[in-house]
Design an enzyme around this catalytic site. Sequence first.
Site, PDB file in Angstrom:
ATOM      1  N   PRO A 168      27.204  -9.217  10.960  1.00  0.00           N
ATOM      2  CA  PRO A 168      27.882  -9.059   9.523  1.00  0.00           C
ATOM      3  C   PRO A 168      29.258  -8.292   9.996  1.00  0.00           C
ATOM      4  O   PRO A 168      29.211  -7.158  10.458  1.00  0.00           O
ATOM      5  CB  PRO A 168      26.846  -8.064   8.859  1.00  0.00           C
ATOM      6  CG  PRO A 168      25.910  -7.577   9.881  1.00  0.00           C
ATOM      7  CD  PRO A 168      25.834  -8.292  11.235  1.00  0.00           C
ATOM      8  N   SER A 208      27.610  -9.562   5.595  1.00  0.00           N
ATOM      9  CA  SER A 208      27.800  -7.761   5.366  1.00  0.00           C
ATOM     10  C   SER A 208      27.834  -7.683   3.541  1.00  0.00           C
ATOM     11  O   SER A 208      28.189  -8.482   2.757  1.00  0.00           O
ATOM     12  CB  SER A 208      29.342  -7.501   5.704  1.00  0.00           C
ATOM     13  OG  SER A 208      29.588  -6.259   5.076  1.00  0.00           O
ATOM     14  N   TYR A 262      23.969  -2.192   2.837  1.00  0.00           N
ATOM     15  CA  TYR A 262      24.360  -0.957   2.814  1.00  0.00           C
ATOM     16  C   TYR A 262      23.863  -0.524   1.243  1.00  0.00           C
ATOM     17  O   TYR A 262      23.534  -1.420   0.250  1.00  0.00           O
ATOM     18  CB  TYR A 262      25.929  -0.782   2.606  1.00  0.00           C
ATOM     19  CG  TYR A 262      26.628  -0.975   3.993  1.00  0.00           C
ATOM     20  CD1 TYR A 262      26.021  -0.407   5.181  1.00  0.00           C
ATOM     21  CD2 TYR A 262      27.627  -1.623   4.213  1.00  0.00           C
ATOM     22  CE1 TYR A 262      26.694  -0.466   6.342  1.00  0.00           C
ATOM     23  CE2 TYR A 262      28.317  -1.731   5.431  1.00  0.00           C
ATOM     24  CZ  TYR A 262      27.732  -1.037   6.657  1.00  0.00           C
ATOM     25  OH  TYR A 262      28.330  -1.158   7.691  1.00  0.00           O
ATOM     26  N   THR A 322      21.397  -1.560   7.773  1.00  0.00           N
ATOM     27  CA  THR A 322      22.203  -0.934   8.918  1.00  0.00           C
ATOM     28  C   THR A 322      22.014   0.679   8.786  1.00  0.00           C
ATOM     29  O   THR A 322      22.292   1.169   7.676  1.00  0.00           O
ATOM     30  CB  THR A 322      23.679  -1.228   8.573  1.00  0.00           C
ATOM     31  OG1 THR A 322      23.742  -2.687   8.700  1.00  0.00           O
ATOM     32  CG2 THR A 322      24.563  -0.676   9.689  1.00  0.00           C
ATOM     33  N   LYS A 332      19.288  -2.149  11.822  1.00  0.00           N
ATOM     34  CA  LYS A 332      20.342  -2.582  12.786  1.00  0.00           C
ATOM     35  C   LYS A 332      20.795  -1.050  13.064  1.00  0.00           C
ATOM     36  O   LYS A 332      21.379  -0.347  11.921  1.00  0.00           O
ATOM     37  CB  LYS A 332      21.274  -3.546  12.113  1.00  0.00           C
ATOM     38  CG  LYS A 332      22.680  -3.723  12.776  1.00  0.00           C
ATOM     39  CD  LYS A 332      23.444  -4.620  12.138  1.00  0.00           C
ATOM     40  CE  LYS A 332      24.780  -4.923  12.789  1.00  0.00           C
ATOM     41  NZ  LYS A 332      25.724  -3.909  12.617  1.00  0.00           N
ATOM     42  N   HIS A 364      27.343  -0.383  16.298  1.00  0.00           N
ATOM     43  CA  HIS A 364      28.222  -0.823  15.112  1.00  0.00           C
ATOM     44  C   HIS A 364      29.748  -1.074  15.944  1.00  0.00           C
ATOM     45  O   HIS A 364      30.644  -0.841  15.414  1.00  0.00           O
ATOM     46  CB  HIS A 364      28.506   0.240  14.298  1.00  0.00           C
ATOM     47  CG  HIS A 364      28.631  -0.102  12.922  1.00  0.00           C
ATOM     48  ND1 HIS A 364      27.675  -0.101  11.930  1.00  0.00           N
ATOM     49  CD2 HIS A 364      29.591  -0.712  12.233  1.00  0.00           C
ATOM     50  CE1 HIS A 364      28.395  -0.577  10.697  1.00  0.00           C
ATOM     51  NE2 HIS A 364      29.459  -0.885  10.998  1.00  0.00           N
ATOM     52  N   ARG A 416      31.769   1.793  16.594  1.00  0.00           N
ATOM     53  CA  ARG A 416      32.589   2.409  15.324  1.00  0.00           C
ATOM     54  C   ARG A 416      31.835   3.205  14.546  1.00  0.00           C
ATOM     55  O   ARG A 416      32.102   3.836  13.466  1.00  0.00           O
ATOM     56  CB  ARG A 416      32.754   1.166  14.304  1.00  0.00           C
ATOM     57  CG  ARG A 416      33.526   0.152  14.853  1.00  0.00           C
ATOM     58  CD  ARG A 416      33.349  -1.159  14.181  1.00  0.00           C
ATOM     59  NE  ARG A 416      33.907  -1.264  12.899  1.00  0.00           N
ATOM     60  CZ  ARG A 416      35.335  -1.499  12.786  1.00  0.00           C
ATOM     61  NH1 ARG A 416      35.906  -1.869  13.699  1.00  0.00           N
ATOM     62  NH2 ARG A 416      35.735  -1.697  11.454  1.00  0.00           N
TER      63      ARG A 416
HETATM   64  C1  FMN Z   1      35.832  -5.014  11.339  1.00  0.00           C
HETATM   65  C2  FMN Z   1      34.408  -4.952  11.469  1.00  0.00           C
HETATM   66  C3  FMN Z   1      33.548  -4.677  10.387  1.00  0.00           C
HETATM   67  C4  FMN Z   1      32.008  -4.456  10.393  1.00  0.00           C
HETATM   68  N1  FMN Z   1      31.494  -4.407   9.336  1.00  0.00           N
HETATM   69  C5  FMN Z   1      30.206  -4.232   9.317  1.00  0.00           C
HETATM   70  C6  FMN Z   1      29.264  -4.283   8.088  1.00  0.00           C
HETATM   71  O1  FMN Z   1      30.002  -4.405   6.876  1.00  0.00           O
HETATM   72  N2  FMN Z   1      27.901  -3.951   8.243  1.00  0.00           N
HETATM   73  C7  FMN Z   1      27.311  -3.986   9.325  1.00  0.00           C
HETATM   74  O2  FMN Z   1      26.347  -3.895   9.505  1.00  0.00           O
HETATM   75  N3  FMN Z   1      28.097  -4.005  10.417  1.00  0.00           N
HETATM   76  C8  FMN Z   1      29.444  -4.230  10.407  1.00  0.00           C
HETATM   77  N4  FMN Z   1      30.316  -4.270  11.623  1.00  0.00           N
HETATM   78  C9  FMN Z   1      29.460  -4.106  12.861  1.00  0.00           C
HETATM   79  C10 FMN Z   1      29.108  -5.585  13.529  1.00  0.00           C
HETATM   80  O3  FMN Z   1      28.113  -6.118  12.802  1.00  0.00           O
HETATM   81  C11 FMN Z   1      28.589  -5.550  14.967  1.00  0.00           C
HETATM   82  O4  FMN Z   1      27.450  -4.787  15.181  1.00  0.00           O
HETATM   83  C12 FMN Z   1      29.686  -5.048  16.059  1.00  0.00           C
HETATM   84  O5  FMN Z   1      30.629  -5.771  15.470  1.00  0.00           O
HETATM   85  C13 FMN Z   1      29.285  -5.620  17.403  1.00  0.00           C
HETATM   86  O6  FMN Z   1      30.122  -5.425  18.223  1.00  0.00           O
HETATM   87  P1  FMN Z   1      31.396  -6.411  18.683  1.00  0.00           P
HETATM   88  O7  FMN Z   1      32.448  -6.407  17.611  1.00  0.00           O
HETATM   89  O8  FMN Z   1      31.888  -5.587  20.164  1.00  0.00           O
HETATM   90  O9  FMN Z   1      30.815  -7.551  19.128  1.00  0.00           O
HETATM   91  C14 FMN Z   1      31.457  -4.398  11.745  1.00  0.00           C
HETATM   92  C15 FMN Z   1      32.223  -4.403  12.947  1.00  0.00           C
HETATM   93  C16 FMN Z   1      33.601  -4.716  12.793  1.00  0.00           C
HETATM   94  C17 FMN Z   1      34.332  -4.983  14.002  1.00  0.00           C
END
Ligand code: FMN
Length: 393
Positions: free
Chosen positions: A119, A148, A171, A197, A266, A290, A293
């Site tokens: 997502p 997401s 969320y 998450t 997650k 994440h 992040r």
């Molecule tokens: C720009 C961006 C937005 C994301 N938004 C969400 C989100 O809305 N909900 C969520 O559970 N994870 C979110 N994630 C995390 C991703 O689901 C995932 O855990 C992560 O991108 C995996 O790492 P990778 O980018 O190195 O493959 C986001 C990641 C990025 C880069």
Amino acid sequence: MAQDVTTQSRRKFLQFLAASPLCGAFAGLNPADAAAELAASPADAIDIFDLELTASGKIPVAHWGYLATGVNDDSTLRANRTAFEKYFVRSLRLQDVLDVDSSVEILGTRWPTPIVMAPVGSQKAFHADGELGSARAAKSRNHLQMLSTVSSTSIEEVTAAREAPLWFQLYTMGGWQGIRARLRRAEAAGSPVVVLTVDNVPGGDRHTLARAVRKDSRDCSVCHEGSGVAARTKPMAGGGTDERFGVTWEFLDRLQQETTMKVFVKGIVTAEDAERCVEQGVDGIIVSNHGGRGDDSGRGTIDSLAEIAPVVRGRTTLMMDSGIRRGNDIFKAIALGADAVLVGRPYIWGLGAFGQAGVERALDILTNELRVAMQSFGTRTIADIGRSNIQIG
Ligand SMILES: Cc1cc2nc3c(=O)[nH]c(=O)nc-3n(C[C@H](O)[C@H](O)[C@H](O)COP(=O)(O)O)c2cc1C
């Protein structure tokens, strides 16, 4: 001819940008991937990093910062990659690997690969195709896609584009009223799974994003009224009340009671939390930070997976994400006990570079690399990949 000149100067500019310390400050391009080249078409991209470089020149700089950023100085983001280097593959020889089978079964459904689309919110910030482009790519390559809560497009429209149910990521904004409304919509759209998450993303410590925003000359207020408000205006995130509460074990229990969907958690990174998830009867765990992040732990998730998988011992479905960039990374995650992996940025780089066709290219690259890895390491099926394929260095 004129177009060739434009393309060439653009290429030169981006190669300069990619090599410059200025770009490193906000673009998140990994120096180890400096071999990356711009792709003029999806087929041009040799690996995921070619799509990253190409997307970096097409996505507006503030949105690029949002995609690339980790927390603080991005050390956890980098750890997600470097941690893979501690795990070496033990290759088996004299195996019949002419025809490898990379398919996996997840909750009774067979998928051609263990590669799941994570997502990722606000996908229209990266390309006009947005989540609909990702969904069409997921359909054409038959991948499991998670949507997401802060998607740019509603679950009803994305499910229609995917022509199959999505898994819905949750969320908790809007209090129970907002959550209930969201759950009912996901259930009505046929989602078999809700993904809760649990890694908090405070949002204030993303320095790479903050620097990129400063470099963007556009008027951000045209689209963003303020970060919290912006999220609530998304089609799946609005509604409900101002009620606030912690996402706790009690909350998880309440969610399990509330929905008919299966519940995945997650953001788990330790064995004790994974054990508690299993005890609480969750249907799946996604080991994730994440994509670097969330918190600034400095720990790559492949290390978390190595800690968690022996505790879970197949008692629930186990997935992993953060830092997967190559087929070899997928192989290592499966060998360490994951049933499937999620990718976030890799398919978004494809989206930013070429829309739907770029997402398809990203998925094809990873799938082909996984199949080559399986052949070269002597494992014909995903079930053949196991802990004995890995040596920890
Ligand atoms: C720009 C961006 C937005 C994301 N938004 C969400 C989100 O809305 N909900 C969520 O559970 N994870 C979110 N994630 C995390 C991703 O689901 C995932 O855990 C992560 O991108 C995996 O790492 P990778 O980018 O190195 O493959 C986001 C990641 C990025 C880069």
